[in-house]
Write an enzyme that holds these catalytic residues in place. Structure first.
Site: not given
Length: 395
Positions: A243, A374
């Protein structure tokens, strides 16, 4: 190195069977077959709609197949996954379209916005109406009076968990960047900037860029949250290096999107990347990023998740684009080589979603290969300009 065009075509082809349910896109198993043990998740349906809209704009599938798949997703998001009675979107439904649970999540709603923006850019019917409704729901129910994200609500959209999370906030920033570019209304960029300023320039910076992920309703960090469940797929204990990388890239998109961008956007993007690499990459002597670390920077969950490497190569590419510094392109090539060696599944398709500590396939946190979001977009983000968003650039 990976050929991004060929790999995007391969990933889009792998994901096609997910459209088997009229309610949306299924979770896929290792071989790319729908997994009947899973419901139809809104977040997967929205992410795959986004991917197929991009695939249509790029011509990754034969004929109009990608456009048809994106249209399937938009219909599902306007159909079975939408709560016609009380508004918003269910977290998931059965393959027949019956709601599974009542909780409504900011995370999923952010992806509904993203899917709608990409659908608008790709000319998918119904996308404009979906985007208008989704933005209205998010603005009215999932942002508090200070413009910060409310993580989850009950079905009536009036009450929810005594919890706030950085993950849903991060994807709301992603969605608002896209909304601003597609609608032309820069207020969405400013809302995204405000969320990032609080969580990154405020909270992350004050914690040495080890961003706390979990908060109470007053946004006080809950540093021991899920200490007994360190490998949770959405709310793990500790710091999540992946993240930090994702936020790093988003700050650079903000820097390229807002008028008079503050200097801290690039400064914090660099610092997040450097911290993620320092504590996450090869932290236990093996190549790859560990999933989580504790507050001293030591590895906690040493499994390697594919999305972390995807975000790493996208962040490195973005930093190279913004700064021109060769070191970031060297990191991008290193991450891409790792993905090619360890993550790309040449036998069954897509990317392995999880590896163990020795970089062998694993299924502790994630089973199967739920979606290709992703991997697909990271290959593009690592090489394309920082603004506008991918769908608008491809259009």
């Amino acid at each position: 190195m990976i050929d991004p065009d060929a790999e995007c075509r391969r990933l889009a082809g792998f994901a096609r069977p997910a459209a088997a349910s009229p309610a949306g896109f299924w979770w896929l198993d290792e071989s790319g077959r729908p997994d009947p043990a899973e419901p139809v998740h809104t977040w997967i349906t929205a992410r795959m709609t986004h991917v197929f809209a991009l695939a249509h704009l790029r011509g990754d599938l034969e004929g109009d197949e990608a456009a048809s798949l994106a249209a399937h997703g938009i219909r599902a998001l306007r159909g079975a996954l939408r709560d016609d009675e009380l508004g918003g979107w269910f977290a998931s439904v059965s393959g027949e379209g019956e709601p599974v649970g009542t909780l409504k999540e900011a995370y999923a709603h952010a992806f509904v916005v993203l899917a709608a923006t990409s659908g608008v850019a790709a000319g998918v019917p119904g996308s404009g109406e979906l985007l208008e409704e989704a933005l209205e729901v998010v603005l009215e129910h999932f942002l508090d009076d200070s413009g910060r994200v409310v993580d989850s609500l009950e079905r009536d959209l009036r009450s929810g968990e005594a919890y706030r999370g950085a993950n849903s906030s991060m994807h709301t920033v992603e969605a608002f960047l896209a909304a601003g570019d597609v609608t032309g209304d820069t207020v969405w960029h400013q809302r995204a900037l405000a969320i990032a300023e609080h969580l990154i320039h405020g909270v992350a910076r004050s914690h040495g860029y080890d961003l706390p992920e979990h908060f109470d309703t007053e946004w006080s960090p809950l540093l021991d949250y899920n200490a007994d469940r360190p490998g949770d797929p959405f709310r793990p204990y500790g710091c999540t290096p992946g993240h930090l990388l994702e936020w790093s890239r988003l700050l650079l998109h903000l820097d390229a999107s807002v008028s008079e961008p503050p200097a801290w956007l690039v400064e914090d993007a660099r610092a997040l990347f450097e911290r993620a690499v320092a504590v996450g990459w090869s932290a236990d002597g093996q190549d790859g990023f560990v999933y989580t670390t504790d507050w001293s920077g030591a590895p906690v969950t040493r499994l390697r998740l594919h999305w972390v490497v995807a975000e790493a190569l996208a962040a490195a590419g973005a930093l190279h684009t913004r700064t021109g510094e060769a070191v970031y392109d060297q990191w991008r090539q290193r991450f891409e080589a790792y993905a090619e060696t360890h993550l790309l599944d040449r036998d069954l398709g897509s990317w392995h979603h999880e590896l163990d500590e020795q970089n062998g396939p694993s299924h502790v946190i994630w089973h199967g290969k739920p979606d290709v979001y992703h991997a697909y977009q990271a290959l593009l983000l690592a090489r394309m300009p920082l603004a506008p968003v991918l769908s608008v650039q491809l259009r």
